[in-house]
Design a protein around this motif. Structure first.
Motif, PDB file in Angstrom:
ATOM      1  N   THR A 119      -3.730 -10.648   0.832  1.00  0.00           N
ATOM      2  CA  THR A 119      -2.371 -10.727   0.770  1.00  0.00           C
ATOM      3  C   THR A 119      -1.621 -10.874  -0.219  1.00  0.00           C
ATOM      4  OG1 THR A 119      -0.850 -12.461   2.255  1.00  0.00           O
ATOM      5  CG2 THR A 119      -2.764 -13.361   0.906  1.00  0.00           C
ATOM      6  N   VAL A 120      -0.248 -10.935  -0.259  1.00  0.00           N
ATOM      7  CA  VAL A 120       0.626 -11.213  -1.462  1.00  0.00           C
ATOM      8  C   VAL A 120       1.442 -12.306  -1.264  1.00  0.00           C
ATOM      9  CG1 VAL A 120       2.511 -10.426  -2.779  1.00  0.00           C
ATOM     10  CG2 VAL A 120       0.829  -8.764  -1.697  1.00  0.00           C
ATOM     11  N   ARG A 121       1.463 -13.329  -1.970  1.00  0.00           N
ATOM     12  CA  ARG A 121       2.253 -14.675  -1.938  1.00  0.00           C
ATOM     13  C   ARG A 121       3.220 -14.958  -3.162  1.00  0.00           C
ATOM     14  NH1 ARG A 121       1.389 -14.943   2.978  1.00  0.00           N
ATOM     15  NH2 ARG A 121      -0.509 -15.910   3.753  1.00  0.00           N
ATOM     16  N   ALA A 122       4.251 -15.339  -2.817  1.00  0.00           N
ATOM     17  CA  ALA A 122       5.064 -15.816  -3.781  1.00  0.00           C
ATOM     18  C   ALA A 122       4.625 -17.229  -4.490  1.00  0.00           C
ATOM     19  CB  ALA A 122       6.515 -15.930  -3.460  1.00  0.00           C
ATOM     20  N   VAL A 168       0.844  -1.210   0.066  1.00  0.00           N
ATOM     21  CA  VAL A 168       0.026  -0.052   0.022  1.00  0.00           C
ATOM     22  C   VAL A 168       0.935   1.248  -0.067  1.00  0.00           C
ATOM     23  CG1 VAL A 168      -1.772   1.236   1.468  1.00  0.00           C
ATOM     24  CG2 VAL A 168      -2.005  -1.358   1.068  1.00  0.00           C
ATOM     25  N   ALA A 169       0.508   2.271  -0.928  1.00  0.00           N
ATOM     26  CA  ALA A 169       1.307   3.357  -0.822  1.00  0.00           C
ATOM     27  C   ALA A 169       0.349   4.485  -0.720  1.00  0.00           C
ATOM     28  CB  ALA A 169       1.593   4.049  -2.363  1.00  0.00           C
ATOM     29  N   TYR A 170       0.765   5.710   0.027  1.00  0.00           N
ATOM     30  CA  TYR A 170       0.172   6.775   0.445  1.00  0.00           C
ATOM     31  C   TYR A 170       0.547   8.134  -0.473  1.00  0.00           C
ATOM     32  CZ  TYR A 170      -1.262   3.656   4.008  1.00  0.00           C
ATOM     33  OH  TYR A 170      -1.767   2.482   4.681  1.00  0.00           O
ATOM     34  N   PRO A 171       0.192   8.128  -1.605  1.00  0.00           N
ATOM     35  CA  PRO A 171       0.398   9.310  -2.516  1.00  0.00           C
ATOM     36  C   PRO A 171      -0.030  10.586  -2.144  1.00  0.00           C
ATOM     37  CG  PRO A 171      -1.018   8.152  -3.793  1.00  0.00           C
ATOM     38  CD  PRO A 171      -0.718   7.625  -2.180  1.00  0.00           C
ATOM     39  N   GLY A 172       0.683  11.755  -2.490  1.00  0.00           N
ATOM     40  CA  GLY A 172       0.239  12.937  -1.903  1.00  0.00           C
ATOM     41  C   GLY A 172      -1.126  13.377  -2.764  1.00  0.00           C
ATOM     42  N   THR A 173      -1.719  14.459  -2.402  1.00  0.00           N
ATOM     43  CA  THR A 173      -3.335  14.763  -3.004  1.00  0.00           C
ATOM     44  C   THR A 173      -2.995  15.130  -4.452  1.00  0.00           C
ATOM     45  OG1 THR A 173      -2.849  16.903  -1.989  1.00  0.00           O
ATOM     46  CG2 THR A 173      -4.211  15.327  -0.582  1.00  0.00           C
ATOM     47  N   ASP A 174      -1.897  15.345  -4.663  1.00  0.00           N
ATOM     48  CA  ASP A 174      -1.741  15.966  -6.220  1.00  0.00           C
ATOM     49  C   ASP A 174      -1.327  14.667  -7.255  1.00  0.00           C
ATOM     50  OD1 ASP A 174       0.721  15.788  -5.036  1.00  0.00           O
ATOM     51  OD2 ASP A 174       1.581  17.708  -6.375  1.00  0.00           O
ATOM     52  N   ALA A 175      -1.023  13.556  -6.543  1.00  0.00           N
ATOM     53  CA  ALA A 175      -0.607  12.458  -7.382  1.00  0.00           C
ATOM     54  C   ALA A 175      -1.764  11.969  -8.304  1.00  0.00           C
ATOM     55  CB  ALA A 175       0.070  11.444  -6.554  1.00  0.00           C
ATOM     56  N   GLU A 176      -1.450  11.582  -9.429  1.00  0.00           N
ATOM     57  CA  GLU A 176      -2.381  10.996 -10.537  1.00  0.00           C
ATOM     58  C   GLU A 176      -2.516   9.315 -10.310  1.00  0.00           C
ATOM     59  OE1 GLU A 176      -2.030  12.216 -14.424  1.00  0.00           O
ATOM     60  OE2 GLU A 176      -1.549  14.406 -13.686  1.00  0.00           O
ATOM     61  N   GLY A 177      -1.696   8.955  -9.443  1.00  0.00           N
ATOM     62  CA  GLY A 177      -2.011   7.332  -9.275  1.00  0.00           C
ATOM     63  C   GLY A 177      -1.617   6.794  -8.158  1.00  0.00           C
TER      64      GLY A 177
END
Length: 118
Positions: A97-100, A73-82
C-alpha cells in the motif's frame, strides 16, 4: 542501494534469511530506487527511511521519502527500459500500500509472508 539491501536482510533473524532474503532484497531495491528517483529532492537534503518489522505472519518493509506523489503500478511497453518496479512489488508482495505520512512525505509498505508459497 547495496547498503540498504544488506542492512535490511541482515536485520532478519538468521533462520529467515534463506526464505525471505532474496525477495526482501528485491523489494528493498525497487522501493528505495523509486524513493530516490521520485520522492526526494537533492536541494531539500531529503532522507529515505526504511523500517522492517514482523506482524500478522508477515515481514513488512516500509520505505518513506519526502515526496507527495502517489506511486502506482505502470505497464510499460515491451521496449521500455524501466517503469516495472511497482509491477515487481505487486507480484512479489503478499500485500502493499501507499500511505501519506502525518507531517510530510509518502510511505510505501510491502509485506512478505513468513510461510512458504505454494
Amino acid at each position: 542501494m547495496s547498503r540498504a539491501r544488506r542492512i535490511v536482510v541482515e536485520s532478519l533473524p538468521g533462520a529467515l534469511r534463506p526464505h525471505l532474503g532474496d525477495d526482501l532484497r528485491l523489494l528493498t531495491s525497487e522501493l528505495v530506487t523509486n524513493a530516490i528517483r521520485h520522492g526526494t529532492c537533492p536541494a531539500d537534503d531529503s532522507l529515505i527511511e526504511l523500517v522492517l518489522w514482523p506482524a500478522d505472519g508477515h515481514y513488512w518493509l516500509a520505505v518513506s521519502d519526502s515526496g507527495t506523489g502517489k506511486p502506482a503500478v505502470a505497464y510499460p511497453g515491451t521496449d521500455a527500459e524501466g517503469g516495472r518496479g511497482l509491477l515487481l512489488v505487486d507480484n512479489l508482495a503478499a500485500a502493499w500500500t501507499v500511505r501519506a505520512r502525518p507531517s510530510r512525505g509518502t510511505s510505501v509498505i510491502a509485506g512478505l509472508p513468513l510461510r512458504q508459497r505454494d
